[in-house]
Write a protein that holds these residues in place. Structure first.
Motif, PDB file in Angstrom:
ATOM      1  N   THR A  62      39.314  26.069   1.676  1.00 12.82           N
ATOM      2  CA  THR A  62      40.164  24.974   2.883  1.00 12.82           C
ATOM      3  C   THR A  62      40.615  23.479   2.748  1.00 12.82           C
ATOM      4  N   PHE A  63      42.215  22.839   2.457  1.00 14.65           N
ATOM      5  CA  PHE A  63      42.367  22.261   1.914  1.00 14.65           C
ATOM      6  C   PHE A  63      43.251  22.211   3.194  1.00 14.65           C
ATOM      7  N   VAL A  70      45.399  24.664   2.872  1.00 17.24           N
ATOM      8  CA  VAL A  70      45.956  25.587   2.133  1.00 17.24           C
ATOM      9  C   VAL A  70      43.904  26.396   1.271  1.00 17.24           C
ATOM     10  N   THR A  71      44.189  27.173   1.143  1.00 15.04           N
ATOM     11  CA  THR A  71      43.503  27.449   0.454  1.00 15.04           C
ATOM     12  C   THR A  71      42.944  28.751  -1.250  1.00 15.04           C
ATOM     13  N   CYS A  72      41.588  28.410  -0.845  1.00 10.48           N
ATOM     14  CA  CYS A  72      41.922  28.911  -3.075  1.00 10.48           C
ATOM     15  C   CYS A  72      40.451  30.158  -2.666  1.00 10.48           C
ATOM     16  N   LEU A 190      30.639  21.291   1.987  1.00 10.26           N
ATOM     17  CA  LEU A 190      31.502  19.940   2.600  1.00 10.26           C
ATOM     18  C   LEU A 190      31.844  20.255   4.057  1.00 10.26           C
ATOM     19  N   SER A 191      32.219  20.325   5.110  1.00  7.96           N
ATOM     20  CA  SER A 191      32.543  20.308   6.359  1.00  7.96           C
ATOM     21  C   SER A 191      33.662  19.391   6.538  1.00  7.96           C
ATOM     22  N   GLY A 192      34.682  20.056   6.332  1.00  6.88           N
ATOM     23  CA  GLY A 192      35.931  18.738   6.935  1.00  6.88           C
ATOM     24  C   GLY A 192      36.100  17.305   6.210  1.00  6.88           C
ATOM     25  N   ALA A 193      35.178  17.393   5.458  1.00  7.79           N
ATOM     26  CA  ALA A 193      34.960  16.128   4.274  1.00  7.79           C
ATOM     27  C   ALA A 193      36.010  15.532   3.975  1.00  7.79           C
ATOM     28  N   PRO A 194      36.534  14.340   4.214  1.00 10.58           N
ATOM     29  CA  PRO A 194      37.753  13.876   4.434  1.00 10.58           C
ATOM     30  C   PRO A 194      38.013  12.335   2.692  1.00 10.58           C
ATOM     31  N   ALA A 195      39.491  12.917   2.442  1.00 15.83           N
ATOM     32  CA  ALA A 195      39.991  11.720   1.429  1.00 15.83           C
ATOM     33  C   ALA A 195      40.544  11.145   1.427  1.00 15.83           C
ATOM     34  N   ALA A 196      41.387  10.113   0.937  1.00 16.65           N
ATOM     35  CA  ALA A 196      43.052   9.856   1.302  1.00 16.65           C
ATOM     36  C   ALA A 196      43.668  10.474   0.403  1.00 16.65           C
ATOM     37  N   VAL A 197      45.099  10.427   0.230  1.00 14.56           N
ATOM     38  CA  VAL A 197      46.093  11.942  -0.727  1.00 14.56           C
ATOM     39  C   VAL A 197      47.402  10.713  -0.170  1.00 14.56           C
ATOM     40  N   THR A 211      45.876  11.113   4.965  1.00 13.93           N
ATOM     41  CA  THR A 211      44.376  11.408   4.364  1.00 13.93           C
ATOM     42  C   THR A 211      44.010  12.913   4.086  1.00 13.93           C
ATOM     43  N   SER A 212      43.086  14.470   3.987  1.00 12.64           N
ATOM     44  CA  SER A 212      42.713  15.672   3.779  1.00 12.64           C
ATOM     45  C   SER A 212      41.855  15.727   3.750  1.00 12.64           C
ATOM     46  N   THR A 213      41.198  16.803   4.880  1.00 16.95           N
ATOM     47  CA  THR A 213      39.591  17.420   4.504  1.00 16.95           C
ATOM     48  C   THR A 213      39.280  18.293   3.570  1.00 16.95           C
ATOM     49  N   PHE A 214      38.567  18.873   3.374  1.00 19.24           N
ATOM     50  CA  PHE A 214      38.096  19.755   2.477  1.00 19.24           C
ATOM     51  C   PHE A 214      36.602  20.607   3.033  1.00 19.24           C
ATOM     52  N   SER A 215      36.527  21.333   3.219  1.00 16.54           N
ATOM     53  CA  SER A 215      35.416  22.349   3.736  1.00 16.54           C
ATOM     54  C   SER A 215      35.254  23.808   1.824  1.00 16.54           C
ATOM     55  N   ALA A 216      33.714  23.570   1.954  1.00 12.37           N
ATOM     56  CA  ALA A 216      33.527  24.605   0.971  1.00 12.37           C
ATOM     57  C   ALA A 216      32.489  25.343   1.108  1.00 12.37           C
ATOM     58  N   VAL A 217      32.058  25.983  -0.027  1.00 16.30           N
ATOM     59  CA  VAL A 217      30.427  25.899  -0.604  1.00 16.30           C
ATOM     60  C   VAL A 217      30.133  27.069  -1.763  1.00 16.30           C
TER      61      VAL A 217
END
Length: 234
Positions: A62-63, A70-72, A190-197, A211-217
């Protein structure tokens, strides 16, 4: 990354705006020298030395940016013929006496992406060399590295937007690595990992989002010997 997953030389899987998130990636960088985060960082060893590995999404990625998600449903990075990406360094380069082990990996792919906005579809393109650095400890710290502009999310439909992650400089996404066992593969979480956008577009696009956040296993598996486990230790 831009720390690097296993170079795995014991030195060594973004979101969009207004609700689009950004993706991160799994990078296990190839042979280079990792950089310890502290002078007293514990030693790190990634095994099995010289084996190739793959990272495959377990569940959904999820982003998030603003009110949009956004879910992939598919994502992963796998080795390719003729490349040293996604390969644990040979000994002794799979060990770092006082810091992380880093590696290059092929850019992760993303598919089956949907948005929380009715009538809006999403696709993700990645490029460049991604990296991952593993630092032994409790927990084991993984740093996923994304190259500059290495992730681009595009939406179509009622809102046509372009979301570029790490738009001006490489990004490092914090994660946790968990060693597997005989019944379970190793994992990167990754749990709510932040990144610039940077968000571009017209009506409905979250252009104010920075910024946005990314979560995935991701399951990390040994491609050379499927019966083995990619492990991080002293």
């Amino acid at each position: 990354m831009t720390a690097p997953l296993p170079r795995l030389r014991a030195r060594a899987l973004l979101a969009s705006g207004a609700g689009l998130s950004m993706a991160a990636a799994l990078t296990l960088t190839g042979a280079g020298t990792g950089t310890a985060t502290a002078a007293d960082a514990p030693s790190t060893t990634v095994t099995p030395a010289g084996h190739s590995f793959a990272a495959q999404l377990n569940g959904k990625a999820t982003f998030k940016a603003g009110s949009v998600t956004v879910t992939c449903t598919t994502s992963g990075s796998a080795p390719t013929a003729g490349s040293t990406n996604n390969r644990i360094p040979d000994a002794p380069d799979n060990h770092n006496a006082s810091g992380p082990v880093s590696n290059n990996i092929n850019p992760p792919t993303f598919g089956g992406c949907t948005t929380s906005m009715p009538g809006v579809k999403a696709t993700v393109e990645t490029s460049g060399t991604w990296t991952v650095a593993m630092q032994n400890g409790d927990p084991i710290v993984a740093t996923l590295g994304m190259p500059t502009a290495g992730f681009k999310l595009t939406t179509t439909g009622l809102a046509s937007c372009t979301v570029t992650a790490a738009p001006t400089a490489p990004a490092s996404l914090p994660a946790v690595f968990t060693n597997g066992d005989a019944d379970n593969p190793s994992k990167i979480t990754l749990s709510g990992a932040p990144a610039a956008v940077k968000v571009e577009g017209g009506f409905g696009c979250p252009t104010a989002a920075k910024t946005s956040t990314f979560s995935a296993v991701y399951d990390v598996t040994d491609v050379t010997d499927p019966a083995s486990r990619v492990l991080v230790g002293e």
